[in-house]
Design a protein around this motif. Structure first.
Motif, PDB file in Angstrom:
ATOM      1  N   SER A  16       0.852  -1.202   0.000  1.00  0.00           N
ATOM      2  CA  SER A  16       0.000   0.000   0.000  1.00  0.00           C
ATOM      3  C   SER A  16       0.882   1.243   0.000  1.00  0.00           C
ATOM      4  CB  SER A  16      -0.890   0.015   1.247  1.00  0.00           C
ATOM      5  OG  SER A  16      -1.746  -1.093   1.210  1.00  0.00           O
ATOM      6  N   ASP A  17       0.438   2.262  -0.744  1.00  0.00           N
ATOM      7  CA  ASP A  17       1.262   3.467  -0.819  1.00  0.00           C
ATOM      8  C   ASP A  17       0.888   4.428   0.318  1.00  0.00           C
ATOM      9  OD1 ASP A  17      -0.980   4.949  -1.626  1.00  0.00           O
ATOM     10  OD2 ASP A  17      -0.518   4.750  -3.758  1.00  0.00           O
ATOM     11  N   ARG A  18       1.625   5.535   0.348  1.00  0.00           N
ATOM     12  CA  ARG A  18       1.476   6.505   1.439  1.00  0.00           C
ATOM     13  C   ARG A  18       0.058   7.079   1.499  1.00  0.00           C
ATOM     14  NH1 ARG A  18       5.848   8.273   4.078  1.00  0.00           N
ATOM     15  NH2 ARG A  18       7.179   7.099   2.664  1.00  0.00           N
ATOM     16  N   LYS A  19      -0.495   7.385   0.332  1.00  0.00           N
ATOM     17  CA  LYS A  19      -1.833   7.985   0.291  1.00  0.00           C
ATOM     18  C   LYS A  19      -2.873   6.988   0.826  1.00  0.00           C
ATOM     19  CE  LYS A  19      -4.545  10.353  -3.086  1.00  0.00           C
ATOM     20  NZ  LYS A  19      -4.868  10.249  -4.478  1.00  0.00           N
ATOM     21  N   GLN A  20      -2.708   5.740   0.425  1.00  0.00           N
ATOM     22  CA  GLN A  20      -3.659   4.710   0.886  1.00  0.00           C
ATOM     23  C   GLN A  20      -3.562   4.515   2.395  1.00  0.00           C
ATOM     24  OE1 GLN A  20      -2.185   1.662  -1.789  1.00  0.00           O
ATOM     25  NE2 GLN A  20      -4.048   1.752  -3.036  1.00  0.00           N
ATOM     26  N   LEU A  21      -2.338   4.455   2.913  1.00  0.00           N
ATOM     27  CA  LEU A  21      -2.199   4.239   4.360  1.00  0.00           C
ATOM     28  C   LEU A  21      -2.666   5.461   5.145  1.00  0.00           C
ATOM     29  CD1 LEU A  21       1.090   2.180   4.834  1.00  0.00           C
ATOM     30  CD2 LEU A  21      -1.266   1.388   4.628  1.00  0.00           C
ATOM     31  N   ALA A  22      -2.496   6.664   4.563  1.00  0.00           N
ATOM     32  CA  ALA A  22      -3.004   7.866   5.238  1.00  0.00           C
ATOM     33  C   ALA A  22      -4.529   7.793   5.317  1.00  0.00           C
ATOM     34  CB  ALA A  22      -2.556   9.117   4.484  1.00  0.00           C
ATOM     35  N   ALA A  23      -5.160   7.309   4.244  1.00  0.00           N
ATOM     36  CA  ALA A  23      -6.632   7.170   4.251  1.00  0.00           C
ATOM     37  C   ALA A  23      -7.051   6.108   5.262  1.00  0.00           C
ATOM     38  CB  ALA A  23      -7.113   6.800   2.843  1.00  0.00           C
ATOM     39  N   LEU A  24      -6.271   5.043   5.369  1.00  0.00           N
ATOM     40  CA  LEU A  24      -6.578   3.981   6.340  1.00  0.00           C
ATOM     41  C   LEU A  24      -6.516   4.548   7.766  1.00  0.00           C
ATOM     42  CD1 LEU A  24      -6.945   0.905   7.069  1.00  0.00           C
ATOM     43  CD2 LEU A  24      -4.447   0.778   7.136  1.00  0.00           C
ATOM     44  N   VAL A  25      -5.444   5.262   8.066  1.00  0.00           N
ATOM     45  CA  VAL A  25      -5.282   5.830   9.418  1.00  0.00           C
ATOM     46  C   VAL A  25      -6.425   6.797   9.715  1.00  0.00           C
ATOM     47  CG1 VAL A  25      -3.822   7.406  10.776  1.00  0.00           C
ATOM     48  CG2 VAL A  25      -2.791   5.463   9.575  1.00  0.00           C
ATOM     49  N   GLU A  26      -6.759   7.616   8.756  1.00  0.00           N
ATOM     50  CA  GLU A  26      -7.833   8.598   8.978  1.00  0.00           C
ATOM     51  C   GLU A  26      -9.165   7.879   9.251  1.00  0.00           C
ATOM     52  OE1 GLU A  26      -8.228  11.555   5.878  1.00  0.00           O
ATOM     53  OE2 GLU A  26     -10.176  12.144   6.742  1.00  0.00           O
ATOM     54  N   ALA A  27      -9.440   6.848   8.444  1.00  0.00           N
ATOM     55  CA  ALA A  27     -10.708   6.113   8.604  1.00  0.00           C
ATOM     56  C   ALA A  27     -10.753   5.403   9.961  1.00  0.00           C
ATOM     57  CB  ALA A  27     -10.863   5.089   7.476  1.00  0.00           C
TER      58      ALA A  27
END
Ligand code: PLP
Length: 403
Positions: A192-203
């Motif tokens: 997973s890339d940085r943008k995807q993991l940032a979305a995961l953390v936010e969710a």
């Protein structure tokens, strides 16, 4: 008579890998003299490199002299190793007292489930490493099998498929629950890339949930833009526990050494500290990793040891490239294998255990049926890059029999 734990009765079948081993034994018994090559289980095959091996030897020698002998150590691990992991691998993103040394990531995944108990909602990537699911069933966080044994009651399966670029729909994450997330992923090999993991953390933060982030394959990442730890993502320290291991980076699958990072910022709904409870669990039912293994871990994190990790993972990535090239030559569509030791190959419309049998019969190669990793794995096969080079080369030639 003593009653059986009903959670054990809920486990639907034999664990995936013993079942593969059983089928392999059956085939070998029926075909004596045939050399079977395994691209199946994720077990390392290459020897520990000299500097890291020297650390292990020194650890063993220290036990044989009265001046250097040590018995039980701190249950949380050697302070020097906790500090070195925090400094070398996390570049200070986490503190040494947030790092807990273990006998491996698998054992820690099981023990971590004790923090949350039977009432917890849990979500897993589908497909995923079977330990998240089976461990949840054993602790009672998931119930009996449904849909012909394909899924367990009470678990949320987050499909990771070609259509969503192997990244799940974050709206499906349960509130106040756990999300098991593995990147580089076993079995798909997708990172997973940085943008995807940032979305995961936010969710996850929005839902009041916690991520159990499995980074066991982070040393295989070659693309510098891809995150190697969840703590590279802002906000992760308040919602993510990371498990990791020396197994696949230093060849310690048999040595047994890993760690978990449990940040002090993470709290339960009640406001109590998860880090304090984890310390309590480690001191109560875990007596610390072997002192020999920890001496090896310290050596693996020296500059020389880090070079060895790079060389070892480069070797397995070389195998991965050979396997992926061989499959693509057969026009089999695949993902993974570039920043990970696993290749996830698509066999549209086919049952993965049937494909497993076909590959065993036509090529005498053992692989892993995707169905063992979750319902979306039904039409997939996982190929593992852990093997001696000559065996992998031979297996790649034999895969040509699938034409
Ligand atoms: N996590 C994942 C995703 C794995 O694939 C494995 C082993 O294959 C582990 C954890 C287990 O690691 P360890 O050997 O440290 O128990």
């Amino acid at each position: 008579m003593v009653q059986r734990n009903p959670c054990i009765a809920n486990i639907k079948t034999a664990y995936l890998f013993p079942e593969i081993a059983r089928r392999r034994r059956e085939y070998a018994a029926a075909h004596p003299g045939v050399k079977i090559i395994s691209l199946g289980v994720g077990n390392t095959t290459e020897p520990v490199f000299p500097h890291t091996g020297g650390g292990l030897s020194a650890g063993a020698a220290a036990l044989a002299a009265s001046e250097t002998y040590t018995g039980y150590g701190d249950e949380q691990g050697l302070t020097a190793l906790r500090e070195k992991i925090a400094a070398v691998l996390y570049k200070g993103m986490v503190a040494a007292d947030e790092v807990f040394i273990s006998d491996g990531a698998k054992c820690d995944i099981g023990r971590l489930q004790l923090l949350f108990g039977a009432g917890t909602q849990a979500a897993v990537q589908d497909p995923s490493y079977p330990v998240y699911v089976d461990g949840s069933v054993l602790i009672g966080a998931a119930g009996g099998a449904m849909q012909g044994g394909a899924v367990y009651r009470g678990l949320t399966y987050l499909p990771c498929v070609e259509e969503n670029n192997y990244f799940p729909d974050l709206d499906m994450i349960p509130p106040n629950g756990l999300v098991y997330f593995c990147s580089p992923n076993n079995p798909t090999g997708v990172v997973s890339d940085r943008k995807q993991l940032a979305a995961l953390v936010e969710a996850v933060r929005g839902k009041g949930s916690i991520i159990i982030f499995d980074a066991a394959y982070c040393e295989y990442i070659r693309d510098p833009a891809l995150p190697r730890s969840i703590y590279e993502i802002e906000g992760a320290k308040s919602c993510a526990i990371e498990v990791n291991s020396f197994s696949k980076s230093a060849g310690f699958t048999g040595v047994r050494l890993g760690w978990s990072v449990v940040p002090k910022d993470i709290t339960y709904t009640s406001g109590e500290s998860v880090n304090t409870d984890w310390n309590r669990i480690c001191t109560t039912i875990f007596n610390g990793a072997s002192n020999i293994a920890q001496a090896g871990g310290l050596a693996a994190l020296d500059n020389e040891g880090l070079k060895e990790t790079r060389a070892l993972t480069d070797f397995y990535l070389g195998n991965a490239k050979l396997i992926r090239d061989a499959l693509e030559h057969l026009e089999i569509s695949c993902v993974g294998g570039d920043n990970s030791p696993y290749i996830w190959a698509h066999f549209p419309g086919r049952d993965s255990w049937d494909v497993f049998s076909e590959i065993l019969e036509k090529c005498q190669v053992v692989c892993t049926p995707g169905a063992g990793f979750g319902p979306t794995g039904q039409n997939f096969i996982r190929f593992s890059a852990f093997g001696h080079r000559a065996d992998v080369e031979e297996a790649c030639i034999r895969l040509g029999n699938l034409k």
